[in-house]
Design a protein around this motif. Structure first.
Motif, mmCIF file in Angstrom:
data_model
loop_
_atom_site.group_PDB
_atom_site.id
_atom_site.type_symbol
_atom_site.label_atom_id
_atom_site.label_comp_id
_atom_site.label_asym_id
_atom_site.label_seq_id
_atom_site.Cartn_x
_atom_site.Cartn_y
_atom_site.Cartn_z
ATOM 1 N N TRP A 220 0.835 -1.208 0.000
ATOM 2 C CA TRP A 220 0.000 0.000 0.000
ATOM 3 C C TRP A 220 0.865 1.251 0.000
ATOM 4 N N ASP B 27 2.279 1.723 -3.370
ATOM 5 C CA ASP B 27 1.209 2.173 -4.263
ATOM 6 C C ASP B 27 0.726 3.585 -3.894
ATOM 7 N N ARG B 28 1.367 4.175 -2.883
ATOM 8 C CA ARG B 28 1.071 5.528 -2.406
ATOM 9 C C ARG B 28 -0.339 5.680 -1.841
ATOM 10 N N ARG B 29 -0.878 4.607 -1.329
ATOM 11 C CA ARG B 29 -2.178 4.673 -0.660
ATOM 12 C C ARG B 29 -2.014 5.193 0.759
ATOM 13 N N SER C 8 -2.540 9.349 7.798
ATOM 14 C CA SER C 8 -2.776 8.610 6.554
ATOM 15 C C SER C 8 -3.230 7.172 6.845
ATOM 16 N N HIS D 241 -6.810 5.708 5.782
ATOM 17 C CA HIS D 241 -6.938 4.486 4.985
ATOM 18 C C HIS D 241 -7.888 3.501 5.659
ATOM 19 N N SER E 200 -11.398 4.741 5.129
ATOM 20 C CA SER E 200 -11.605 5.219 3.761
ATOM 21 C C SER E 200 -12.935 4.778 3.170
ATOM 22 N N ARG F 64 -13.232 5.179 -0.083
ATOM 23 C CA ARG F 64 -12.897 4.893 -1.481
ATOM 24 C C ARG F 64 -13.253 3.470 -1.848
#
Length: 191
Positions: free
Chosen positions: A24, A27-29, A46, A50, A53, A55
């Motif tokens: 992750w 993958d810059r999540r 962050s 996450h 999230s 998303r």
């Protein structure tokens, strides 16, 4: 209170293995940086963003396929987070799916003995009995009547080479973090 987590701390908070967190981050999540000693530090904000999230929820709300007959699924993974993600992906493709979960290979074997699923999705790295040991036991137990087998793993291609080979009767192997589109496509082909 620090403003960062180590990779191990983030893995515990997110309920996944360290390798998944590393992927992750790559993958810059999740925002991160490296210390002068080369150790990775993850932004506390962050990591929590996450975890909470929306998303993923938004990405999984679209039904990709028409209604089909109920399929029996068994998800075998010691990560609750990964099990929830797999459940959401399955329901996206099979809205009426009957989904059971097991936290390790032993529990999965008991469930398979009581009611074999149509499709079994398993992680490789689990406590007590790993995914490969479980698959081999199911193959011996059920023979040609075994379910469609799909493996998920945080191991990369090089790490997989150090393990016993994946049996040829396994349908697919998906690396974590899971590519939702590829797994959905694979499941759609199993209808």
């Amino acid at each position: 209170m620090t403003k960062y987590y180590t990779t191990g701390q983030a893995a515990k908070i997110l309920g996944v293995c360290i390798r998944t967190v590393q992927l992750w981050v790559e993958d810059r999540r999740i925002e991160s940086w490296k210390t002068s000693g080369g150790h990775r530090r993850l932004s506390r904000e962050s990591v929590h963003a996450h975890l909470n999230s929306d998303r993923l929820s938004n990405a999984l709300t679209t039904d990709l396929s028409p209604h089909t007959a109920t399929k029996q699924f068994l998800i075998v993974d010691d990560s609750k987070t990964d099990s929830r993600l797999l459940t959401q992906i399955i329901l996206m493709v099979f809205p009426d799916a009957d989904i059971a979960e097991a936290a390790d290979g032993f529990e999965a074997l008991i469930r398979v003995g009581k009611k074999p699923p149509d499709i079994l999705i398993t992680d490789l790295n689990m406590p007590n009995m790993n995914g490969l040991q479980m698959i081999e036991a199911i193959h011996k137990q059920l023979g040609d009547e075994k379910p469609t087998l799909i493996i998920t793993t945080a191991y990369d291609a090089e790490e997989l080479k150090s393990l016993p080979p994946i049996p040829p009767y396994v349908t697919s192997v998906f690396h974590k973090p899971l590519n939702i589109d590829l797994l959905s496509k694979c499941l759609t082909q199993l209808k």
